[in-house]
Design a protein around this motif. Sequence first.
Motif, PDB file in Angstrom:
ATOM      1  N   LYS A 392       0.833  -1.192   0.000  1.00  0.00           N
ATOM      2  CA  LYS A 392       0.000   0.000   0.000  1.00  0.00           C
ATOM      3  C   LYS A 392       0.873   1.250   0.000  1.00  0.00           C
ATOM      4  CE  LYS A 392      -3.781  -2.225   2.543  1.00  0.00           C
ATOM      5  NZ  LYS A 392      -4.637  -2.168   3.759  1.00  0.00           N
ATOM      6  N   ALA A 393       0.390   2.293  -0.666  1.00  0.00           N
ATOM      7  CA  ALA A 393       1.117   3.563  -0.719  1.00  0.00           C
ATOM      8  C   ALA A 393       0.212   4.683  -0.232  1.00  0.00           C
ATOM      9  CB  ALA A 393       1.582   3.851  -2.136  1.00  0.00           C
ATOM     10  N   THR A 394       0.752   5.598   0.549  1.00  0.00           N
ATOM     11  CA  THR A 394      -0.050   6.744   1.018  1.00  0.00           C
ATOM     12  C   THR A 394       0.184   7.981   0.167  1.00  0.00           C
ATOM     13  OG1 THR A 394       1.680   7.380   2.588  1.00  0.00           O
ATOM     14  CG2 THR A 394      -0.034   5.882   3.384  1.00  0.00           C
ATOM     15  N   LYS A 395       1.298   8.019  -0.576  1.00  0.00           N
ATOM     16  CA  LYS A 395       1.630   9.182  -1.405  1.00  0.00           C
ATOM     17  C   LYS A 395       1.848   8.745  -2.857  1.00  0.00           C
ATOM     18  CE  LYS A 395       1.681  12.495   1.704  1.00  0.00           C
ATOM     19  NZ  LYS A 395       2.957  13.042   2.177  1.00  0.00           N
ATOM     20  N   MET A 396       0.726   8.468  -3.545  1.00  0.00           N
ATOM     21  CA  MET A 396       0.839   8.079  -4.944  1.00  0.00           C
ATOM     22  C   MET A 396       1.359   9.229  -5.809  1.00  0.00           C
ATOM     23  SD  MET A 396       0.458   5.214  -6.462  1.00  0.00           S
ATOM     24  CE  MET A 396      -0.725   4.307  -5.471  1.00  0.00           C
ATOM     25  N   SER A 397       1.294  10.422  -5.262  1.00  0.00           N
ATOM     26  CA  SER A 397       1.802  11.591  -5.990  1.00  0.00           C
ATOM     27  C   SER A 397       3.311  11.511  -6.196  1.00  0.00           C
ATOM     28  CB  SER A 397       1.456  12.871  -5.226  1.00  0.00           C
ATOM     29  OG  SER A 397       1.984  12.828  -3.912  1.00  0.00           O
ATOM     30  N   ARG A 398       3.997  10.623  -5.487  1.00  0.00           N
ATOM     31  CA  ARG A 398       5.442  10.486  -5.631  1.00  0.00           C
ATOM     32  C   ARG A 398       5.826   9.361  -6.596  1.00  0.00           C
ATOM     33  NH1 ARG A 398       8.422  10.661   0.066  1.00  0.00           N
ATOM     34  NH2 ARG A 398      10.165  10.905  -1.418  1.00  0.00           N
ATOM     35  N   ARG A 399       4.872   8.967  -7.445  1.00  0.00           N
ATOM     36  CA  ARG A 399       5.159   7.933  -8.433  1.00  0.00           C
ATOM     37  C   ARG A 399       6.344   8.292  -9.316  1.00  0.00           C
ATOM     38  NH1 ARG A 399       1.893   7.696 -12.193  1.00  0.00           N
ATOM     39  NH2 ARG A 399       2.412   5.614 -12.995  1.00  0.00           N
ATOM     40  N   ALA A 400       6.439   9.572  -9.697  1.00  0.00           N
ATOM     41  CA  ALA A 400       7.534  10.003 -10.577  1.00  0.00           C
ATOM     42  C   ALA A 400       8.888   9.726  -9.934  1.00  0.00           C
ATOM     43  CB  ALA A 400       7.388  11.480 -10.909  1.00  0.00           C
ATOM     44  N   GLU A 401       8.984   9.928  -8.604  1.00  0.00           N
ATOM     45  CA  GLU A 401      10.244   9.663  -7.903  1.00  0.00           C
ATOM     46  C   GLU A 401      10.554   8.169  -7.928  1.00  0.00           C
ATOM     47  OE1 GLU A 401      10.630  11.619  -4.053  1.00  0.00           O
ATOM     48  OE2 GLU A 401       8.925  12.910  -4.592  1.00  0.00           O
ATOM     49  N   ALA A 402       9.497   7.355  -7.761  1.00  0.00           N
ATOM     50  CA  ALA A 402       9.704   5.907  -7.804  1.00  0.00           C
ATOM     51  C   ALA A 402      10.144   5.474  -9.199  1.00  0.00           C
ATOM     52  CB  ALA A 402       8.413   5.184  -7.398  1.00  0.00           C
ATOM     53  N   GLN A 403       9.561   6.089 -10.219  1.00  0.00           N
ATOM     54  CA  GLN A 403       9.942   5.780 -11.587  1.00  0.00           C
ATOM     55  C   GLN A 403      11.406   6.148 -11.843  1.00  0.00           C
ATOM     56  OE1 GLN A 403       7.149   7.730 -14.158  1.00  0.00           O
ATOM     57  NE2 GLN A 403       5.382   6.777 -13.171  1.00  0.00           N
ATOM     58  N   ALA A 404      11.809   7.313 -11.313  1.00  0.00           N
ATOM     59  CA  ALA A 404      13.196   7.747 -11.476  1.00  0.00           C
ATOM     60  C   ALA A 404      14.141   6.760 -10.804  1.00  0.00           C
ATOM     61  CB  ALA A 404      13.369   9.141 -10.895  1.00  0.00           C
ATOM     62  N   LEU A 405      13.733   6.264  -9.639  1.00  0.00           N
ATOM     63  CA  LEU A 405      14.532   5.272  -8.919  1.00  0.00           C
ATOM     64  C   LEU A 405      14.729   4.025  -9.778  1.00  0.00           C
ATOM     65  CD1 LEU A 405      15.812   4.154  -6.274  1.00  0.00           C
ATOM     66  CD2 LEU A 405      13.520   3.391  -5.633  1.00  0.00           C
ATOM     67  N   LEU A 406      13.646   3.566 -10.392  1.00  0.00           N
ATOM     68  CA  LEU A 406      13.728   2.386 -11.249  1.00  0.00           C
ATOM     69  C   LEU A 406      14.602   2.651 -12.480  1.00  0.00           C
ATOM     70  CD1 LEU A 406       9.975   1.245 -11.127  1.00  0.00           C
ATOM     71  CD2 LEU A 406      11.888   0.351  -9.799  1.00  0.00           C
ATOM     72  N   GLN A 407      14.451   3.844 -13.048  1.00  0.00           N
ATOM     73  CA  GLN A 407      15.225   4.189 -14.240  1.00  0.00           C
ATOM     74  C   GLN A 407      16.719   4.230 -13.930  1.00  0.00           C
ATOM     75  OE1 GLN A 407      14.111   7.893 -16.017  1.00  0.00           O
ATOM     76  NE2 GLN A 407      15.102   7.415 -17.961  1.00  0.00           N
ATOM     77  N   ASP A 408      17.050   4.801 -12.777  1.00  0.00           N
ATOM     78  CA  ASP A 408      18.457   4.850 -12.368  1.00  0.00           C
ATOM     79  C   ASP A 408      19.013   3.436 -12.214  1.00  0.00           C
ATOM     80  OD1 ASP A 408      18.409   7.580 -12.384  1.00  0.00           O
ATOM     81  OD2 ASP A 408      18.111   7.786 -10.204  1.00  0.00           O
TER      82      ASP A 408
END
Length: 417
Positions: A392-408
Amino acid sequence: MAFLCQRDSYAREFTTTVVSCSPAELQTEGSNGKKEVLSGFQVVLEDTLLFPEGGGQPDDRGTINDISVLRVSRRGAQADHFTQTPLIPGSQVLVRVDWERRFDHMQQHSGQHLITAVADHLFEMKTTSWCLGRFRSIIELDSPSVTAEQVAAIEQNVNEKIRDRLPVNVRELSLDDPEVEQVRGRGLPDDHAGPIRVITIQGVDSNMCCGTHVSNLSDLQVIKILGTEKGKKNKTNLIFLAGNRVLKWMERSHGTEKALTTLLKCGAEDHVEAVKKLQNSTKLLQKVIYSMERGEGVGSARLPAVSQPPFQPVSHVCVLCHRKEGDSEFMNIIANEIGSEETILFLTVGDEKGAGLFLLAGPAEAVETLGPRVAEVLEGKGAGKKGRFQGKATKMSRRAEAQALLQDYVSTQSAEE
């Protein structure tokens, strides 16, 4: 004169004499549903233990000297027994009834009398016909509707009378007996002969009837009304089970419940909710399949480079997807469709600016490393194993940061290779 089956519905066998035996044919329905014509004999006995069809009750089955009786029908004051083996007129024969079938019919028929009387007494709902079916029985009530509250009241009242162990008596009245006018009935057959048979449930009902009945309501055990359905011409069909049929219905229902518990992996009290979730997931999956057929879905996501929405490529080995509507089951279905040991799949569902669910799938080592870090970025929590991490996630607004993490991570792995 009434047959032995009517004088003593509990008799299971007796000896009588064959009056006649003549060639006959019987039209039946085969196992394939097609009509079949059987050749055999019509046997008439001095008396019979086997009830011929009548009063809404099917005929009995049984044997005469161990010869199967395939049909019993009434013809005036006599009963015709169809067999496929001849019997010698004047000979003594032993007649046995299929007791399980007979007792079932007794329970359903007496149950119908009781329900009919109670429905009339409580709500002035008259019975216009009834059907003793193979698995369930139906009473046609002369009412355009029957409420759930009325059904509950009828069921409660009939079962109270069963617990009161009320006697059920059988009497014969002559046609000119004044009491006949006071007895409930829907008329006599055109070929009726002899006295009128009256079934009386003590203090509840008296009714003309030719069928077999229990001698005490306690033999009904219990009555369960399954519900109602719309009948013909502003009538309502009331569906019920009596006696052993209730036990068999419970056994079947319990078997179904156990199977669903195994399939849905939840307790019986959660079955409905679990099925609703599966239905929702299926609807969402159908939308994805529809998109796929238009070149926008799963089929494109399987390509090394993905460019169509709703999937967005971060690199040739990472696929992202977000939907506002969905659940864990939905994400797992998508992951099963798309996932491979070489692709990192990041799926999210829920409010893009609020809370939601996420799933990370792909190479086990990568998922084990990235899963907790993605959960931390989304300010959520989760767990996983064997190449899957979800939570579960409480801050879905931070998806872009998670995507950047995966991209890195993907970029680093590519550079090392």
